[in-house]
Design a protein around this motif. Structure first.
Motif, PDB file in Angstrom:
ATOM      1  N   ASP A  10       0.791  -1.235   0.000  1.00  0.00           N
ATOM      2  CA  ASP A  10       0.000   0.000   0.000  1.00  0.00           C
ATOM      3  C   ASP A  10       0.819   1.279   0.000  1.00  0.00           C
ATOM      4  OD1 ASP A  10      -2.439  -1.224  -0.120  1.00  0.00           O
ATOM      5  OD2 ASP A  10      -2.831  -1.113   2.021  1.00  0.00           O
ATOM      6  N   THR A  11       1.981   1.269   0.627  1.00  0.00           N
ATOM      7  CA  THR A  11       2.735   2.510   0.754  1.00  0.00           C
ATOM      8  C   THR A  11       4.074   2.397   0.031  1.00  0.00           C
ATOM      9  OG1 THR A  11       3.901   1.865   2.770  1.00  0.00           O
ATOM     10  CG2 THR A  11       1.723   2.907   3.043  1.00  0.00           C
ATOM     11  N   GLN A  12       4.615   3.539  -0.307  1.00  0.00           N
ATOM     12  CA  GLN A  12       5.927   3.578  -0.948  1.00  0.00           C
ATOM     13  C   GLN A  12       6.975   2.923  -0.062  1.00  0.00           C
ATOM     14  OE1 GLN A  12       6.668   4.424  -4.025  1.00  0.00           O
ATOM     15  NE2 GLN A  12       8.846   4.079  -3.766  1.00  0.00           N
ATOM     16  N   SER A  13       6.901   3.206   1.229  1.00  0.00           N
ATOM     17  CA  SER A  13       7.855   2.633   2.177  1.00  0.00           C
ATOM     18  C   SER A  13       7.767   1.108   2.209  1.00  0.00           C
ATOM     19  CB  SER A  13       7.596   3.201   3.578  1.00  0.00           C
ATOM     20  OG  SER A  13       8.419   2.586   4.518  1.00  0.00           O
ATOM     21  N   ALA A  14       6.560   0.576   2.222  1.00  0.00           N
ATOM     22  CA  ALA A  14       6.376  -0.881   2.240  1.00  0.00           C
ATOM     23  C   ALA A  14       6.869  -1.508   0.945  1.00  0.00           C
ATOM     24  CB  ALA A  14       4.909  -1.227   2.485  1.00  0.00           C
ATOM     25  N   ARG A  15       6.640  -0.821  -0.176  1.00  0.00           N
ATOM     26  CA  ARG A  15       7.134  -1.329  -1.472  1.00  0.00           C
ATOM     27  C   ARG A  15       8.654  -1.361  -1.495  1.00  0.00           C
ATOM     28  NH1 ARG A  15       2.501   1.590  -3.082  1.00  0.00           N
ATOM     29  NH2 ARG A  15       3.696   3.487  -3.450  1.00  0.00           N
ATOM     30  N   GLU A  16       9.275  -0.304  -0.989  1.00  0.00           N
ATOM     31  CA  GLU A  16      10.737  -0.243  -0.948  1.00  0.00           C
ATOM     32  C   GLU A  16      11.307  -1.329  -0.032  1.00  0.00           C
ATOM     33  OE1 GLU A  16      11.689   3.773   0.131  1.00  0.00           O
ATOM     34  OE2 GLU A  16      10.933   4.558  -1.771  1.00  0.00           O
ATOM     35  N   GLN A  17      10.686  -1.529   1.128  1.00  0.00           N
ATOM     36  CA  GLN A  17      11.155  -2.552   2.058  1.00  0.00           C
ATOM     37  C   GLN A  17      11.012  -3.939   1.448  1.00  0.00           C
ATOM     38  OE1 GLN A  17      12.726  -2.094   5.115  1.00  0.00           O
ATOM     39  NE2 GLN A  17      13.168  -4.236   4.736  1.00  0.00           N
ATOM     40  N   CYS A  18       9.919  -4.176   0.763  1.00  0.00           N
ATOM     41  CA  CYS A  18       9.703  -5.456   0.095  1.00  0.00           C
ATOM     42  C   CYS A  18      10.807  -5.709  -0.924  1.00  0.00           C
ATOM     43  CB  CYS A  18       8.330  -5.450  -0.580  1.00  0.00           C
ATOM     44  SG  CYS A  18       7.979  -6.939  -1.539  1.00  0.00           S
ATOM     45  N   ARG A  19      11.107  -4.726  -1.751  1.00  0.00           N
ATOM     46  CA  ARG A  19      12.157  -4.881  -2.768  1.00  0.00           C
ATOM     47  C   ARG A  19      13.520  -5.123  -2.131  1.00  0.00           C
ATOM     48  NH1 ARG A  19       9.244  -0.235  -4.997  1.00  0.00           N
ATOM     49  NH2 ARG A  19       7.815  -1.058  -6.540  1.00  0.00           N
ATOM     50  N   THR A  20      13.800  -4.416  -1.045  1.00  0.00           N
ATOM     51  CA  THR A  20      15.061  -4.618  -0.324  1.00  0.00           C
ATOM     52  C   THR A  20      15.147  -6.046   0.192  1.00  0.00           C
ATOM     53  OG1 THR A  20      15.232  -2.299   0.295  1.00  0.00           O
ATOM     54  CG2 THR A  20      16.415  -3.874   1.673  1.00  0.00           C
ATOM     55  N   ASN A  21      14.056  -6.535   0.781  1.00  0.00           N
ATOM     56  CA  ASN A  21      14.054  -7.904   1.301  1.00  0.00           C
ATOM     57  C   ASN A  21      14.257  -8.939   0.202  1.00  0.00           C
ATOM     58  OD1 ASN A  21      13.735  -6.960   3.876  1.00  0.00           O
ATOM     59  ND2 ASN A  21      11.581  -7.494   4.030  1.00  0.00           N
ATOM     60  N   VAL A  22      13.641  -8.718  -0.949  1.00  0.00           N
ATOM     61  CA  VAL A  22      13.830  -9.649  -2.067  1.00  0.00           C
ATOM     62  C   VAL A  22      15.294  -9.635  -2.495  1.00  0.00           C
ATOM     63  CG1 VAL A  22      13.299 -10.101  -4.505  1.00  0.00           C
ATOM     64  CG2 VAL A  22      11.449  -9.550  -2.901  1.00  0.00           C
ATOM     65  N   ARG A  23      15.864  -8.459  -2.647  1.00  0.00           N
ATOM     66  CA  ARG A  23      17.262  -8.351  -3.085  1.00  0.00           C
ATOM     67  C   ARG A  23      18.230  -8.976  -2.081  1.00  0.00           C
ATOM     68  NH1 ARG A  23      15.384  -2.868  -4.751  1.00  0.00           N
ATOM     69  NH2 ARG A  23      15.023  -3.061  -6.992  1.00  0.00           N
ATOM     70  N   GLU A  24      17.905  -8.886  -0.792  1.00  0.00           N
ATOM     71  CA  GLU A  24      18.778  -9.458   0.227  1.00  0.00           C
ATOM     72  C   GLU A  24      18.572 -10.958   0.421  1.00  0.00           C
ATOM     73  OE1 GLU A  24      18.102  -7.160   3.758  1.00  0.00           O
ATOM     74  OE2 GLU A  24      19.356  -5.508   3.047  1.00  0.00           O
ATOM     75  N   THR A  25      17.401 -11.457   0.066  1.00  0.00           N
ATOM     76  CA  THR A  25      17.049 -12.851   0.319  1.00  0.00           C
ATOM     77  C   THR A  25      17.325 -13.754  -0.878  1.00  0.00           C
ATOM     78  OG1 THR A  25      15.322 -12.117   1.841  1.00  0.00           O
ATOM     79  CG2 THR A  25      15.169 -14.376   1.053  1.00  0.00           C
ATOM     80  N   TYR A  26      17.191 -13.219  -2.085  1.00  0.00           N
ATOM     81  CA  TYR A  26      17.295 -14.023  -3.300  1.00  0.00           C
ATOM     82  C   TYR A  26      18.387 -13.497  -4.215  1.00  0.00           C
ATOM     83  CZ  TYR A  26      12.735 -15.640  -1.784  1.00  0.00           C
ATOM     84  OH  TYR A  26      11.716 -16.183  -1.044  1.00  0.00           O
ATOM     85  N   ARG A  27      18.866 -14.377  -5.075  1.00  0.00           N
ATOM     86  CA  ARG A  27      19.777 -13.977  -6.149  1.00  0.00           C
ATOM     87  C   ARG A  27      19.437 -14.816  -7.368  1.00  0.00           C
ATOM     88  NH1 ARG A  27      25.124 -16.700  -3.638  1.00  0.00           N
ATOM     89  NH2 ARG A  27      24.502 -18.845  -4.011  1.00  0.00           N
ATOM     90  N   ILE A  28      19.718 -14.268  -8.526  1.00  0.00           N
ATOM     91  CA  ILE A  28      19.442 -14.988  -9.772  1.00  0.00           C
ATOM     92  C   ILE A  28      20.471 -16.094  -9.933  1.00  0.00           C
ATOM     93  CG2 ILE A  28      19.324 -14.805 -12.277  1.00  0.00           C
ATOM     94  CD1 ILE A  28      18.320 -11.906 -11.840  1.00  0.00           C
ATOM     95  N   GLY A  29      19.974 -17.262 -10.155  1.00  0.00           N
ATOM     96  CA  GLY A  29      20.807 -18.448 -10.323  1.00  0.00           C
ATOM     97  C   GLY A  29      19.978 -19.517 -11.003  1.00  0.00           C
ATOM     98  N   ARG A  30      19.876 -20.645 -10.356  1.00  0.00           N
ATOM     99  CA  ARG A  30      19.068 -21.747 -10.886  1.00  0.00           C
ATOM    100  C   ARG A  30      17.615 -21.612 -10.446  1.00  0.00           C
ATOM    101  NH1 ARG A  30      22.684 -27.175 -10.085  1.00  0.00           N
ATOM    102  NH2 ARG A  30      24.551 -26.348 -11.092  1.00  0.00           N
ATOM    103  N   THR A  31      16.728 -22.171 -11.243  1.00  0.00           N
ATOM    104  CA  THR A  31      15.317 -22.212 -10.882  1.00  0.00           C
ATOM    105  C   THR A  31      15.154 -22.947  -9.561  1.00  0.00           C
ATOM    106  OG1 THR A  31      14.619 -22.186 -13.197  1.00  0.00           O
ATOM    107  CG2 THR A  31      13.046 -23.065 -11.591  1.00  0.00           C
ATOM    108  N   ASP A  32      14.399 -22.361  -8.666  1.00  0.00           N
ATOM    109  CA  ASP A  32      14.086 -22.995  -7.394  1.00  0.00           C
ATOM    110  C   ASP A  32      12.765 -23.731  -7.569  1.00  0.00           C
ATOM    111  OD1 ASP A  32      13.321 -23.731  -4.836  1.00  0.00           O
ATOM    112  OD2 ASP A  32      13.964 -21.851  -3.923  1.00  0.00           O
ATOM    113  N   ARG A  33      12.845 -25.026  -7.757  1.00  0.00           N
ATOM    114  CA  ARG A  33      11.651 -25.833  -8.009  1.00  0.00           C
ATOM    115  C   ARG A  33      10.777 -25.981  -6.764  1.00  0.00           C
ATOM    116  NH1 ARG A  33      12.144 -26.801 -13.046  1.00  0.00           N
ATOM    117  NH2 ARG A  33      14.085 -27.429 -14.027  1.00  0.00           N
ATOM    118  N   GLU A  34      11.293 -25.611  -5.608  1.00  0.00           N
ATOM    119  CA  GLU A  34      10.515 -25.678  -4.375  1.00  0.00           C
ATOM    120  C   GLU A  34       9.773 -24.374  -4.085  1.00  0.00           C
ATOM    121  OE1 GLU A  34      12.748 -27.126  -1.055  1.00  0.00           O
ATOM    122  OE2 GLU A  34      13.585 -28.779  -2.225  1.00  0.00           O
ATOM    123  N   LEU A  35      10.103 -23.307  -4.809  1.00  0.00           N
ATOM    124  CA  LEU A  35       9.427 -22.032  -4.613  1.00  0.00           C
ATOM    125  C   LEU A  35       8.046 -22.119  -5.252  1.00  0.00           C
ATOM    126  CD1 LEU A  35       9.668 -19.115  -3.543  1.00  0.00           C
ATOM    127  CD2 LEU A  35      10.536 -18.478  -5.798  1.00  0.00           C
TER     128      LEU A  35
END
Length: 117
Positions: A47-72
């Motif tokens: 809903d908010t710009q802050s929440a969107r930014e935090q979500c993107r930060t969490n994705v960038r810190e949690t995931y990296r591009i590599g192999r397909t994660d078949r469990e996701l």
């Protein structure tokens, strides 16, 4: 309301794999380029710009591009793709219950309520 879902989802994202940048020595979780784009794209429902930014930060810190994660768990309904566990707030859960009672499958109702509620 989707902001609440995204904030709850942020905890889920963090739980799926911690960042090596956090200092705990845990590697980021590999996902395909498409999965990564989906995870980042989900952030637009916050809903908010802050929440969107935090979500993107969490994705960038949690995931990296590599192999397909078949469990996701990634799924697409009504033209919207989401990945991972969707943590729903009270109104979203009510939306899911109502939709399921009207014949929609749980997984579809979950995605539609997550995105549109």
């Amino acid at each position: 309301m989707t902001g609440l879902i995204m904030l709850a989802g942020l905890g889920t994202l963090a739980g799926l794999g911690a960042s090596a940048a956090s200092g705990d020595g845990v590697e980021r979780r590999d996902v395909s380029k498409e999965q990564y784009a989906t995870l980042l794209g989900q952030c637009r429902y916050a809903d908010t710009q802050s929440a969107r930014e935090q979500c993107r930060t969490n994705v960038r810190e949690t995931y990296r591009i590599g192999r397909t994660d078949r469990e996701l768990d990634c799924r697409t309904y009504s033209g919207v793709t989401v990945c991972g566990t969707l943590t729903l707030g009270a109104s979203e859960r009510a939306c899911v219950q109502d939709s399921v009672s009207k014949g929609l499958t749980y997984r579809r109702a979950e995605v539609e309520c997550y995105v549109y509620e």
